[in-house]
Design a protein around this motif. Structure first.
Motif, short mmCIF file in Angstrom:
data_model
loop_
_atom_site.label_atom_id
_atom_site.label_comp_id
_atom_site.label_asym_id
_atom_site.label_seq_id
_atom_site.Cartn_x
_atom_site.Cartn_y
_atom_site.Cartn_z
N SER A 229 41.92 43.70 46.98
CA SER A 229 40.74 44.44 46.54
C SER A 229 40.94 45.04 45.15
O SER A 229 40.05 44.96 44.28
CB SER A 229 40.42 45.53 47.56
OG SER A 229 39.29 46.29 47.17
N GLU A 230 42.12 45.61 44.92
CA GLU A 230 42.42 46.18 43.60
C GLU A 230 42.44 45.09 42.53
O GLU A 230 41.89 45.27 41.43
CB GLU A 230 43.77 46.90 43.63
CG GLU A 230 43.79 48.14 44.51
CD GLU A 230 45.18 48.75 44.60
OE1 GLU A 230 46.13 48.12 44.05
OE2 GLU A 230 45.33 49.83 45.20
N HIS A 231 43.06 43.98 42.83
CA HIS A 231 43.17 42.88 41.87
C HIS A 231 41.79 42.31 41.53
O HIS A 231 41.47 42.07 40.36
CB HIS A 231 44.06 41.78 42.45
CG HIS A 231 44.52 40.77 41.45
ND1 HIS A 231 45.62 40.95 40.65
CD2 HIS A 231 44.01 39.56 41.11
CE1 HIS A 231 45.79 39.90 39.87
NE2 HIS A 231 44.82 39.03 40.13
N ALA A 232 40.99 42.10 42.56
CA ALA A 232 39.64 41.57 42.34
C ALA A 232 38.78 42.54 41.55
O ALA A 232 37.98 42.14 40.70
CB ALA A 232 38.98 41.25 43.69
N THR A 233 38.96 43.84 41.80
CA THR A 233 38.20 44.86 41.07
C THR A 233 38.55 44.85 39.59
O THR A 233 37.67 44.91 38.72
CB THR A 233 38.46 46.25 41.67
OG1 THR A 233 38.08 46.25 43.05
CG2 THR A 233 37.66 47.32 40.93
#
Length: 316
Positions: A229-233
């Protein structure tokens, strides 16, 4: 606060049992609603078709929903028809492996339909209507087999007086249904116990290692989801800023298609190499570049929780 934490820990430890229990309760409640509100036996020649439709058709629909709601199903089918996988299909996917994968999926998908059938048989409404549509029932369960016409059998679910009179000479349809229902429940529980014992008996790991394996699998899934989720954000934020600011994007590393494929393959356990997931094996073999990564394990999908968590990791 401590009580809330203990309650959450309990739910996490017994999430499989709680999920099965929740599904069973919801299915039983739905059956009661259908039986009391929707179901109306026609009391004519259509009794058998109408009764068995309510008994079996919802169970079949619940079975299909069970397959559809399983992350394992979509893990097996996602990308299965791609050209690259088709070239390896004959060599990597044997019939034994297929059935080994299918059996746990089917066992989990059968929870709701078997609950529906068992509760419906104990309630007896569906079976009573279906059984009254065939004179075979009278021949099997009535002492005075020639005393009742087919028309009388049709009317039994709708005529309490007729049903009471015929029950004196026959095993009533409600009794038949409840006996079958209890036998079905006993068989299900016996088979479930036997299969659980066989699965644990054939476990390649000891009891405490299995507990550690479950904890690791759950934590890996939680951390993977947070990191993804952090990477995609960050990636989405960078691309959005570049679009509105008309600038070139800064270098940003993201896993390649080949990396995603490697961590998405089915997990196999090898007792000589203690990897607890496909991701663990990928990281420990130089990001899947080592020949050890391609080596097949000795046990394919030994425990369902491993493949379920890995499917959740792949599909988030």
């Amino acid at each position: 606060m401590d009580r809330l934490q203990k309650a959450m820990d309990f739910c996490i430890r017994h999430q499989t049992t709680l999920s099965y229990s929740t599904v069973s309760l919801l299915t039983a409640a739905s059956e009661r609603i259908f039986s009391s509100v929707v179901f109306k036996c026609p009391c004519n020649s259509g009794n058998m078709l109408y009764g068995y439709s309510f008994l079996l058709a919802p169970a079949f629909v619940l079975l299909l929903l069970g397959y559809m709601m399983s992350t394992r199903t979509w893990r097996l089918f996602t990308g299965a028809c791609s050209l690259e996988k088709n070239r390896q299909c004959c060599s990597c996917r044997t019939c034994a492996d297929f059935y080994q994968l299918l059996m746990p999926m089917t066992a989990k998908a059968l929870v709701a339909p078997l609950t529906w059938i068992a509760v419906a048989l104990l309630g007896a409404n569906f079976y009573e209507c279906a059984a009254s549509g065939s004179n075979m029932t009278a021949r099997l369960f009535c002492k005075n087999k020639g005393n009742y016409s087919q028309e009388q059998l049709y009317k039994m679910p709708c005529d309490e007086e007729l049903s009471a009179v015929m029950s004196s000479a026959c095993l009533s349809f409600q009794a038949q249904s409840q006996v079958i229902g209890w036998f079905l429940i006993a068989i299900i529980m016996t088979v479930a116990l036997i299969l659980t014992c066989i699965t644990l008996c054939c476990s390649p790991v000891s009891y405490f290692q299995l507990k550690f394996w479950k904890i690791y699998s759950r934590k890996e899934h939680e951390l993977f989801k947070i990191k993804a989720s952090e990477h995609a954000t960050k990636l989405a934020e960078g691309n959005t800023n570049c679009f509105f600011e008309a600038t070139d994007p800064a270098p940003f590393h993201t896993p390649s298609n080949e990396d995603w494929k490697k961590i998405s393959i089915l997990y196999t356990f090898n007792s000589q190499e203690q990897y607890y997931s496909t991701l663990h094996k990928y990281v420990s073999t130089n990001r899947g570049k080592s020949t050890k990564f391609k080596e097949e394990g000795q046990h394919l999908n030994v425990f369902e929780f491993v493949d379920e968590d890995q499917a959740s990791v792949s599909g988030l």
